[in-house]
Design an enzyme around this catalytic site. Structure first.
Site, PDB file in Angstrom:
ATOM      1  N   ASP A  17      -1.816  14.563  -0.356  1.00 26.66           N
ATOM      2  CA  ASP A  17      -0.396  14.367  -1.129  1.00 26.66           C
ATOM      3  C   ASP A  17      -0.305  15.182  -2.460  1.00 26.66           C
ATOM      4  O   ASP A  17      -1.386  15.694  -3.055  1.00 26.66           O
ATOM      5  CB  ASP A  17      -0.119  12.969  -1.317  1.00 26.66           C
ATOM      6  CG  ASP A  17      -0.893  12.139  -2.018  1.00 26.66           C
ATOM      7  OD1 ASP A  17      -2.124  12.799  -2.548  1.00 26.66           O
ATOM      8  OD2 ASP A  17      -0.972  10.947  -1.953  1.00 26.66           O
ATOM      9  N   ASN A  35       0.898  -1.285  -3.494  1.00 28.85           N
ATOM     10  CA  ASN A  35       1.968  -1.792  -2.608  1.00 28.85           C
ATOM     11  C   ASN A  35       1.473  -1.361  -1.097  1.00 28.85           C
ATOM     12  O   ASN A  35       2.508  -1.423  -0.041  1.00 28.85           O
ATOM     13  CB  ASN A  35       3.444  -1.036  -2.926  1.00 28.85           C
ATOM     14  CG  ASN A  35       3.200   0.618  -2.765  1.00 28.85           C
ATOM     15  OD1 ASN A  35       2.265   0.988  -2.440  1.00 28.85           O
ATOM     16  ND2 ASN A  35       4.458   1.169  -3.132  1.00 28.85           N
ATOM     17  N   HIS A  56       0.523   1.486   0.132  1.00 26.73           N
ATOM     18  CA  HIS A  56       0.876   2.922   0.623  1.00 26.73           C
ATOM     19  C   HIS A  56      -0.563   3.359   0.843  1.00 26.73           C
ATOM     20  O   HIS A  56      -1.608   3.405   0.263  1.00 26.73           O
ATOM     21  CB  HIS A  56       1.569   3.607  -0.558  1.00 26.73           C
ATOM     22  CG  HIS A  56       1.297   4.142  -1.569  1.00 26.73           C
ATOM     23  ND1 HIS A  56       1.828   4.632  -2.650  1.00 26.73           N
ATOM     24  CD2 HIS A  56      -0.412   4.151  -1.985  1.00 26.73           C
ATOM     25  CE1 HIS A  56       1.081   5.047  -3.740  1.00 26.73           C
ATOM     26  NE2 HIS A  56      -0.196   4.852  -3.480  1.00 26.73           N
ATOM     27  N   GLU A 116       5.030   5.291   1.431  1.00 26.89           N
ATOM     28  CA  GLU A 116       5.335   4.119   0.796  1.00 26.89           C
ATOM     29  C   GLU A 116       5.879   3.158   1.785  1.00 26.89           C
ATOM     30  O   GLU A 116       6.000   3.507   3.075  1.00 26.89           O
ATOM     31  CB  GLU A 116       6.514   4.411  -0.277  1.00 26.89           C
ATOM     32  CG  GLU A 116       6.172   5.471  -1.143  1.00 26.89           C
ATOM     33  CD  GLU A 116       5.357   4.760  -2.349  1.00 26.89           C
ATOM     34  OE1 GLU A 116       4.323   4.257  -2.264  1.00 26.89           O
ATOM     35  OE2 GLU A 116       6.011   5.150  -3.475  1.00 26.89           O
TER      36      GLU A 116
HETATM   37  P1  PGA Z   1      -5.880   4.072  -7.600  1.00 26.32           P
HETATM   38  O1  PGA Z   1      -4.674   4.641  -6.784  1.00 26.32           O
HETATM   39  O2  PGA Z   1      -6.828   4.366  -6.862  1.00 26.32           O
HETATM   40  O3  PGA Z   1      -5.582   4.761  -8.935  1.00 26.32           O
HETATM   41  O4  PGA Z   1      -5.676   2.394  -7.476  1.00 26.32           O
HETATM   42  C1  PGA Z   1      -4.536   4.491  -5.276  1.00 26.32           C
HETATM   43  C2  PGA Z   1      -3.287   4.710  -4.700  1.00 26.32           C
HETATM   44  O5  PGA Z   1      -2.290   4.573  -5.117  1.00 26.32           O
HETATM   45  O6  PGA Z   1      -3.423   5.131  -3.261  1.00 26.32           O
END
Ligand code: PGA
Length: 256
Positions: free
Chosen positions: A77, A145, A147, A152
């Site tokens: 992404d 969340n 994702h 999302e």
């Molecule tokens: P993080 O992010 O490793 O900083 O917890 C993970 C994500 O949002 O996919």
């Protein structure tokens, strides 16, 4: 779309950051040694979660394990609308944390064009490469969340690539990377679940107690639209490496 709980998902539990890094490193280096194709396509995530792995990969590469740098990086992404070279670009971030250290040349970094005005343009290069060869390994992080990439909750689960409006939850989680909500773009590009799910092998990395509730919800299965990471239940080769904190609310059999 609904996903049933998949008994085939392999869960490896780690005790602390060092053990997490060791286990993720062991998995990754085994996959690189097993790869038959030259420079196989590997998806790597940004985020705090994979940083102990990246540090270990670079150390081992510098000490002579050159096989670790034999892959072609495929972006998962990217933020929309940032100029080339911006420090917040995921391509810049991964460059700093792992790709530069592994000496992955620019031509083996397949990325979204953040400055494009549409997903078609932004994903043109990514799409062209994917039309020629499959993803060998998708390494993924898990959003608070649920994702995956920037897919999302409420995402269209059938899409191959998409432009998304980031949820306020994701913007505030990303603010921790850049020191404020105002530094986080509001839109992003992402591989869709239809593309990510075609990877031959998937490694989901989850670290920290604040991910315990969402990891429990992912493992329980159910509506993928509500918790995109549940798509893993429909996959064949999935390994989760998670630490004790992240697994603290899950009641599954683990490998240590
Ligand atoms: P993080 O992010 O490793 O900083 O917890 C993970 C994500 O949002 O996919």
């Amino acid at each position: 779309m609904n996903a049933m709980t998949n008994e085939k998902i392999r869960i490896i539990r780690a005790n602390g950051d060092n053990d997490f890094a060791e286990k993720a490193f062991a998995f990754f280096s085994r996959k690189m040694k097993e790869a038959e194709e030259e420079h196989p396509l590997v998806i790597l995530p940004t985020g705090f979660t994979p940083l102990p792995l990246y540090q270990k990969l670079v150390q081992a590469y510098v000490s002579g394990e050159k096989v670790l740098g034999d892959f072609t990086y495929l972006a998962l992404d990217e933020y929309e609308g940032l100029p080339q070279g911006d420090y917040r670009l995921f391509s810049s971030w991964l460059g700093r944390e792992v790709l530069d250290g592994l000496e992955i040349p620019q031509e083996r970094r397949i990325i979204f064009d953040s400055e494009s005005a549409s997903i078609e343009q932004a994903a043109r290069h990514v799409k062209a490469v994917l039309s020629e060869r499959p993803v060998y390994l998708a390494v993924l992080g898990l959003g608070n969340n649920g994702h995956i990439g920037f897919n999302e909750p409420g995402t269209d689960t059938e899409t191959e690539f998409q432009r998304v409006t980031l949820t306020s939850e994701t913007i505030s989680a990303n603010a921790a990377y850049w020191g404020g909500m105002d530094k986080v773009p509001t839109h992003a590009y992402t591989l869709g679940l239809a593309t990510i799910s075609k990877a031959a092998e998937t490694l989901l990395l989850v670290r920290g107690e604040k991910k315990a509730a969402i990891l429990r919800d992912v493992l329980a299965g159910g509506d993928i639209g509500a918790v995109p990471a549940r798509y893993i239940h429909a996959q064949d080769n999935v390994t989760i490496i998670a630490d004790d904190g992240a697994l603290s609310l899950s009641k599954f059999g683990f490998e240590d």
